[in-house]
Design a protein around this motif. Structure first.
Motif, mmCIF file in Angstrom:
data_model
loop_
_atom_site.group_PDB
_atom_site.id
_atom_site.type_symbol
_atom_site.label_atom_id
_atom_site.label_comp_id
_atom_site.label_asym_id
_atom_site.label_seq_id
_atom_site.Cartn_x
_atom_site.Cartn_y
_atom_site.Cartn_z
ATOM 1 N N GLN A 9 0.830 -1.203 0.000
ATOM 2 C CA GLN A 9 0.000 0.000 0.000
ATOM 3 C C GLN A 9 0.871 1.264 0.000
ATOM 4 O O GLN A 9 0.588 2.218 -0.729
ATOM 5 N N GLN A 10 1.913 1.268 0.790
ATOM 6 C CA GLN A 10 2.805 2.427 0.840
ATOM 7 C C GLN A 10 3.518 2.640 -0.491
ATOM 8 O O GLN A 10 3.642 3.771 -0.966
ATOM 9 N N ILE A 11 3.977 1.562 -1.097
ATOM 10 C CA ILE A 11 4.665 1.677 -2.383
ATOM 11 C C ILE A 11 3.699 2.168 -3.456
ATOM 12 O O ILE A 11 4.053 3.015 -4.278
ATOM 13 N N SER A 12 2.476 1.669 -3.448
ATOM 14 C CA SER A 12 1.504 2.106 -4.461
ATOM 15 C C SER A 12 1.177 3.586 -4.300
ATOM 16 O O SER A 12 1.029 4.302 -5.299
ATOM 17 N N LYS A 18 4.527 9.879 -7.571
ATOM 18 C CA LYS A 18 5.625 10.082 -8.529
ATOM 19 C C LYS A 18 5.107 10.136 -9.969
ATOM 20 O O LYS A 18 5.546 10.969 -10.757
ATOM 21 N N ILE A 19 4.163 9.258 -10.300
ATOM 22 C CA ILE A 19 3.620 9.260 -11.667
ATOM 23 C C ILE A 19 2.822 10.529 -11.922
ATOM 24 O O ILE A 19 2.875 11.080 -13.026
ATOM 25 N N ALA A 20 2.109 11.016 -10.934
ATOM 26 C CA ALA A 20 1.369 12.271 -11.094
ATOM 27 C C ALA A 20 2.324 13.417 -11.427
ATOM 28 O O ALA A 20 2.054 14.229 -12.325
ATOM 29 N N LEU A 83 10.246 6.750 -13.671
ATOM 30 C CA LEU A 83 9.884 6.294 -12.332
ATOM 31 C C LEU A 83 11.057 5.592 -11.657
ATOM 32 O O LEU A 83 11.306 5.784 -10.462
ATOM 33 N N SER A 84 11.794 4.813 -12.428
ATOM 34 C CA SER A 84 12.939 4.090 -11.851
ATOM 35 C C SER A 84 14.025 5.051 -11.391
ATOM 36 O O SER A 84 14.759 4.746 -10.451
ATOM 37 N N TYR A 88 13.568 4.200 -5.377
ATOM 38 C CA TYR A 88 14.590 3.203 -5.090
ATOM 39 C C TYR A 88 13.911 1.853 -4.876
ATOM 40 O O TYR A 88 13.656 1.448 -3.753
ATOM 41 N N LEU A 89 13.594 1.200 -5.980
ATOM 42 C CA LEU A 89 12.982 -0.118 -5.949
ATOM 43 C C LEU A 89 13.880 -1.095 -6.686
ATOM 44 O O LEU A 89 14.485 -0.734 -7.706
#
Length: 123
Positions: A9-12, A18-20, A83-84, A88-89
């Motif tokens: 949930q936090q990552i989403s 970030k995408i916005a 996004l990448s 930091y994923l």
């Protein structure tokens, strides 16, 4: 199990933010006017993300939304690469953009309720 769900949930939510920002600042496509990211749903293994968006425009042309979604799908790889760089994923999910009708439906229902209230006051 609760901890894993919380992490997803936090990552989403972070991906949504970030995408916005990416769509506002980096994407300059005339087919995509004002886009709002409503929600992001991630798969359990974080490899796929469904991005639910809606478009704020004055025209009621249903084809315009379809064209904009296709344009976003065409740019999904570019948006994923941006996004990448911002997150930091270990695995950056593959993006799928989906048009969300809920905002338009809520506006339509609100107008219908207003019409009924006006008719009630006339009698």
């Amino acid at each position: 199990m609760i901890k894993k769900y919380n992490r997803i949930q936090q990552i989403s939510q972070e991906i949504r933010k970030k995408i916005a920002v990416i769509l506002q600042q980096k994407i300059k496509d005339p087919r995509i006017n004002m886009v709002t990211v409503l929600d992001v749903t991630l798969s359990r293994d974080l490899t796929y993300a469904k991005i639910f968006v809606t478009f704020l425009r004055k025209s009621r042309d249903p084809d315009a939304n379809e064209i904009a979604i296709k344009a976003l799908q065409g740019m999904a790889g570019f948006i994923r690469s941006l996004l990448s760089k911002n997150m930091y994923l270990r695995i950056v999910p593959k993006l799928a953009f989906i048009y969300d009708h809920s905002l338009n439906e809520s506006i339509r229902i609100s107008k219908l309720v207003d019409q009924v209230v006006k008719k009630e006051h006339l009698f």
